[in-house]
Design a protein around this motif. Structure first.
Motif, mmCIF file in Angstrom:
data_model
loop_
_atom_site.group_PDB
_atom_site.id
_atom_site.type_symbol
_atom_site.label_atom_id
_atom_site.label_comp_id
_atom_site.label_asym_id
_atom_site.label_seq_id
_atom_site.Cartn_x
_atom_site.Cartn_y
_atom_site.Cartn_z
ATOM 1 N N UNK A 43 0.752 -1.277 -0.029
ATOM 2 C CA UNK A 43 -0.008 -0.108 0.051
ATOM 3 C C UNK A 43 0.950 1.459 -0.144
ATOM 4 N N UNK A 44 0.270 2.559 0.082
ATOM 5 C CA UNK A 44 1.166 3.473 -0.214
ATOM 6 C C UNK A 44 1.688 3.862 1.114
ATOM 7 N N UNK A 49 6.717 3.864 4.485
ATOM 8 C CA UNK A 49 7.374 3.475 5.444
ATOM 9 C C UNK A 49 8.626 2.698 5.330
ATOM 10 N N UNK A 50 8.709 1.822 4.243
ATOM 11 C CA UNK A 50 9.681 1.221 3.733
ATOM 12 C C UNK A 50 10.980 1.931 3.078
ATOM 13 N N UNK A 57 15.018 7.035 9.886
ATOM 14 C CA UNK A 57 15.322 6.702 10.965
ATOM 15 C C UNK A 57 16.422 5.959 11.236
ATOM 16 N N UNK A 58 16.995 5.207 10.487
ATOM 17 C CA UNK A 58 18.393 4.542 10.308
ATOM 18 C C UNK A 58 19.266 5.669 10.280
#
Length: 79
Positions: A43-44, A49-50, A57-58
């Motif tokens: 999904x969007x 997020x991916x 975040x990393x």
């Protein structure tokens, strides 16, 4: 002489493009290969997020660890 070099460069560029398109035609095939099991799509929200949130975040975690664990700011003891 300049026109000849331009013609040669154009012929090389168009030939390379044509060969690339001819070689990549199986990638556009509509038939599936044996053993192909693509699964469900993302999904969007999952895609963002991916590919957006997770790398940011990393990066922030790694940068934070580097700043916290950096010991070069301490001045050496004078005796």
């Amino acid at each position: 002489m300049d026109k000849k070099n331009a013609l040669r460069a154009g012929a090389l560029a168009s030939g390379t493009t044509l060969m690339t398109l001819l070689m990549s035609s199986p990638a556009l095939a509509l038939t599936r290969d044996d053993g192909d099991d693509p699964g469900k799509g993302l999904s969007v929200i999952e895609t963002l997020g991916l590919y957006v949130v997770t790398p940011i975040v990393l990066f922030l975690v790694i940068a934070g660890l580097v700043m916290v664990l950096d010991k070069s700011d301490k001045q050496p003891k004078r005796t």
